[in-house]
Design a protein around this motif. Structure first.
Motif: not given
Length: 428
Positions: A383-395
């Motif tokens: 998962g890739v995101g604007a920050d780690l929280a968003q990357a985790r949510e997407r993954a």
């Protein structure tokens, strides 16, 4: 420059390498051997024994490779890169001599001692009769390692002396020397560096999660997930690692006539006395590579080809996308013990256009084209995101769409609050 690239390997790391190469406009073709069903969607697959120098040279010749990238450590330690170089091909991957930095922990310790690099105190045990006395010189947390290659699973870190002794005795019974180490405090960091002799170019730092269960519980694995960058790691500490750890080791290998060419991976603990080396590896790490390369914004083939041809100092340093990336491993039932295989996987299709990737690690394909599990670590979801929280949510949202009977994964990759111990101050 246009290049045809041959990638040797078959796991999620190689899947990530192939995807990064395909994003480089200079790459006209990617051939992967032996690859896997996921890699086969982005590259031509060819069969090869990665540990046969003759077979790999023949394949490189057949596909007219302009660059050969060797992913796994075993072919590198066996000298496959030497044979391919001798046949006239640029190779990203060190010689067998330099690959001893991973192939022999005793060799790595000797190099670090000569280079003045801080690492754990260690002792080699090669006789069962000496094991108990050696264990008495360590603890109360024991670190017991296989001195050779063990795919990330030859290490036991435990406060239980009996468990430490049992692991050491098992290794010795198998004919493997045992490395005992003092325990290093602090969170671990994986730093990949492109290395061409004494030229060192760092990539983004990452953190792996080695144990099988949430909260770092259970036995060690080859890695259950990773994330990058590390918001808790100060920039000055990263500079310290490059200047005081990686560069001195690269220079020492040159001094010994074993110059490193390829990817030098430093695994470190950042504790109260500063960074200390846990291990060196001679190739891209798995699963950290899957997260790191998801943020790369530079032509990947250019970086690898420059390293392979002794021109790393001439190219621009890597550029990185803003934000964060995380990879979560979906493992088969019973992993890291003997995994259950042959189960059908659904929901793993990947369009490569969104903010997630599904990378294949241990997969196969039946005659009816159904995707099935074929190893312990089966898939990686990035998962890739604007920050780690968003990357985790997407993954994790993407992972929830994948079904594999009996499978398991960690739910806390990148979620643990990380605290670096305060630096010890020497008394005047």
């Amino acid at each position: 420059m246009t290049v045809r690239v041959l990638v040797i390997g078959s796991g999620a790391r190689e899947h990530a390498l192939v995807l990064a190469l395909r994003r480089d406009p200079s790459v006209t073709a990617v051939i992967a051997a032996p690859g896997n069903p996921g890699i086969g969607q982005q590259a031509e697959l060819r069969q090869v024994d990665p540990c046969s120098a003759e077979a790999v040279v023949a394949l490189a010749t057949d596909v007219a490779a302009d660059l050969v990238v060797i992913g796994p450590e075993v072919p590198l330690v066996l000298g496959i890169a030497d044979a391919v170089r001798a046949a006239g091909f640029p190779v990203f991957g060190p010689s067998a001599d330099a690959a001893r930095i991973e192939g022999s922990k005793a060799f790595a310790k000797d190099v670090m001692a000569a280079a003045g690099v801080r690492t754990a105190h260690s002792e080699i045990v090669d006789n069962p009769a000496d094991l108990d006395a050696a264990l008495d010189r360590f603890g109360p947390t024991w670190v017991v390692k296989d001195d050779g290659l063990a795919a990330g699973k030859g290490v036991v870190v435990t406060a239980d002396r009996r468990a430490a002794r049992d692991h050491g005795a098992e290794l010795l019974e198998q004919g493997h020397p045992v490395l005992l180490e003092s325990f290093l405090d602090g969170p671990e960091v994986s730093l990949f560096c492109l290395v061409d002799g004494e030229t060192v170019v760092p990539l983004l730092p990452a953190q792996d999660h080695k144990r099988v269960g949430d909260g770092d519980s259970g036995p060690n694995t080859g890695g259950m997930g990773a994330y990058t960058p590390l918001p808790w790691l100060p920039a000055e500490t990263l500079t310290e690692i490059v200047e005081d750890v990686v560069k001195p080791v690269a220079a020492e290998l040159v001094r010994r006539g074993s110059a490193f060419s390829g990817l030098l991976y430093a695994g470190l603990a950042v504790g109260s006395n500063g960074p200390a080396v846990v291990e060196f590896n001679c190739r891209f790490g798995d699963p950290e590579t899957q997260a790191v390369l998801a943020l790369l914004d530079s032509p990947f083939a250019e970086l690898l080809h420059a390293t392979a041809t002794g021109r790393l100092a001439e190219v621009e340093p890597p550029r990185w996308k803003d934000g964060a990336a995380i990879t979560v491993v979906l493992a088969a039932e019973n992993y890291p013990a003997r995994p259950r295989t042959g189960d059908v996987i659904t929901g793993a299709e990947d369009n490569l256009d969104g903010d997630t990737l599904v990378l294949h690690a241990g997969t196969g394909q039946r005659e009816d084209k159904a995707l099935v599990s074929a190893g312990g670590r089966v898939l990686n979801v990035v998962g890739v995101g604007a920050d780690l929280a968003q990357a985790r949510e997407r993954a994790y949202a993407r992972l929830a769409q994948i079904k594999l009977p009996g499978s398991h994964f960690r739910t806390d990759i990148g979620a643990t609050e990380v605290v670096i111990p305060e630096r010890a101050v020497a008394a005047e």
